[in-house]
Design a protein around this motif. Structure first.
Motif: not given
Lengths: 349, 349
Positions: B51-54, B56-57, B83
């Motif tokens: 996912t973009y969130k994972d 990005r982190i 995603e």
């Protein structure tokens, strides 16, 4: 209504080696009774038609014994790659089995498949049994080796959609769908038992709807995949104590294909013209089949009846479509100037 | 002799979730010690970068903690097709796993693969772990969806030859080969035990010779597939009673790749210029990687030694190439104007 002599590009006539299921005479009689005057027959016989010699013997016999034109495909085998150049010059097409089904031919792994495509120096199509991931493999080989391929009996939504995408990209892919995958679902498989078991297996309602959605576009041919087995082999007659654990997959289809499509046309699900595309124009183009002068099929597209309207000519003697209400009767078949089927009777047998 | 800062397009830095094996600092230190100043790291972490969130982190952490440039690929997952559009705008490439290996990501069946290719609207490559028949699948998807694909760690004769044929046809396929598949065979796997176990497994002598036969043509990149696991996890240290039945596959490679290639060049097996193609020019072109000003690697191509010539920086602390005689020593690495490695020491740690 009149059609030209129709073409079934995918039948198993079981000869040589399986003549208790079907032979060239009974199979071609069933073809005439079903409106077909040209058959492309599969090479997964005993022996399989993987060498020029075995193919030549079987083709000679087919010509002698058949009541219509029968062309035998050759079968690809890892052991006989060296036969491919001479086969390419003589046979109408090469069949490659990438998935398990009935019979001895099966190609596994990318290296033998690569060798087959590299050694098939011909515009004649390579026809493939290629389900699921094997379908993608087949398309890859077509793209890499710039080879015409024909995907047999497409039965799943994901598969017909992938083929549609491949065609949209201009890849050299054609395909066929069977009547049983258009007119039956896995619910029928439960009802029919071994008489509804074939490869690919019957699909879901969603699969069937997807196939119908491509009937005027992606699908090039309807082919019966006529695959007769006796009721004994299916475990439904004879010594029932001796039922084999696994009945062989496959159902006959030569006599039910055109009635089913005429019925669908009578219901407005496709046009009569599209039937001609699927059973004549496209098959002849894909396999470069010869013209048959003075050959046609007459149908009464309004005649309603319960299938079959004649004693079945296929030697196996059964159909998964028995008792189905049909609208559209084959009344007469003329083959090269002679009436060969009329009033429910094959006249040349 | 001087090279530009080199690129390893396939490493596992194990962060997040596997920091006991490696982390961004130790992995990037190993990179510098091996002459690499840019890494493309794989997304089969815990959590996977699907996912973009994972992503990005993890990417933010990589930038903060790494001693060289580290770009994280995103991983394709059937559950996160939605995603892909945002990932395509942000990540350098998408990784798809079509075969079993270490980690949580795996794509099975043509329909999810089709959805991935349809939803990856980008010229950025889709990198694939695709062995054997999966390789053909990957090429099919590339051909159908006109998508750049990059085949990871090609290890078999049939595979490199199929890729060569696909490239000859003009399909959008690039590929990488690992040093372990170029310098070790299945005989070494027997000798090394779990320290010689990875996916794809080591090949035959014939496979290795085929790969070398394509070193100046079909092969675009050499990539380490640096995949550290601890000796404990490999069952070779710690509580030996508690050895897991199956040690995880994978071997480290960041510190041995360039020495192995320099050694091969010293033996005339490839040119130093070709090393630069494989570790710099082609990786940068394929993945559109940014330039690194004032960044270079100095090597003494004549210096002979027993590997390693420095204490290993990879956190796992071992190498399948230990005790190997090398010719070609990395003497200094300058990264964006600063000397970051010299005389066997990473200076920025």
């Amino acid at each position: 209504m009149r059609f030209p002599g129709l073409v079934d590009v995918h039948v198993h006539l079981r000869s040589p080696g399986g003549e208790h299921k079907e032979n060239f005479r009974t199979g071609s009689a069933a073809a005439l009774a079903g409106g077909f005057t040209t058959l492309l027959a599969m090479p997964n016989t005993q022996p399989p038609l993987a060498t020029y010699k075995d193919w030549r013997i079987a083709q000679t016999r087919a010509q002698r014994e058949s009541l219509c034109d029968v062309f035998l495909m050759a079968g690809a085998s890892e052991e006989h790659i060296d036969e491919l150049p001479v086969l390419a010059q003589n046979v109408p097409a090469l069949k490659v089995y990438l998935n398990d089904t009935y019979g001895p031919l099966r190609v596994e792994g990318i290296e033998p498949l690569r060798q087959i495509f590299q050694n098939w120096i011909s515009n004649k199509p390579i026809a493939l049994h290629a389900e699921g991931e094997s379908l993608a493999q087949a398309i890859a080989m077509s793209a890499i080796y710039n080879q015409n391929i024909h995907i047999c009996h497409v039965a799943r939504k994901a598969e017909i959609e992938l083929i549609a995408d491949a065609k949209a990209r201009g890849l050299k892919v054609t395909c066929e769908v069977t009547p049983h995958h258009l007119f039956l679902t896995e619910a029928d498989a439960d009802r029919l038992g071994p008489l509804g078991d074939m490869r690919p297996r019957l699909g879901t309602q969603e699969d069937v709807e997807a196939l119908w959605g491509h009937i005027n576009t992606t699908i090039d041919c309807i082919a019966s995949d006529h695959a007769p087995h006796t009721l004994e082999e299916k475990g439904l007659a004879g010594n029932l104590e001796a039922i084999p654990i696994e009945a062989p997959p496959g159902v006959p289809g030569l006599e039910s294909t055109l009635p089913l499509l005429l019925t669908a046309a009578s219901e407005g699900r496709l046009t009569y013209g599209r039937i001609q595309d699927l059973l004549y124009t496209n098959p002849r183009r894909i396999y470069a089949l010869p013209e048959q002068p003075q050959t046609w099929v007459e149908v009464d597209e309004k005649s309603a009846y319960v299938f079959p309207d004649h004693p079945l000519y296929t030697k196996c003697g059964w159909s998964p479509f028995e008792s189905r209400r049909m609208t559209g009767r084959i009344t007469r078949v003329v083959f090269k100037g002679n009436t060969v089927y009329q009033d429910g009777k094959v006249l040349s047998v």
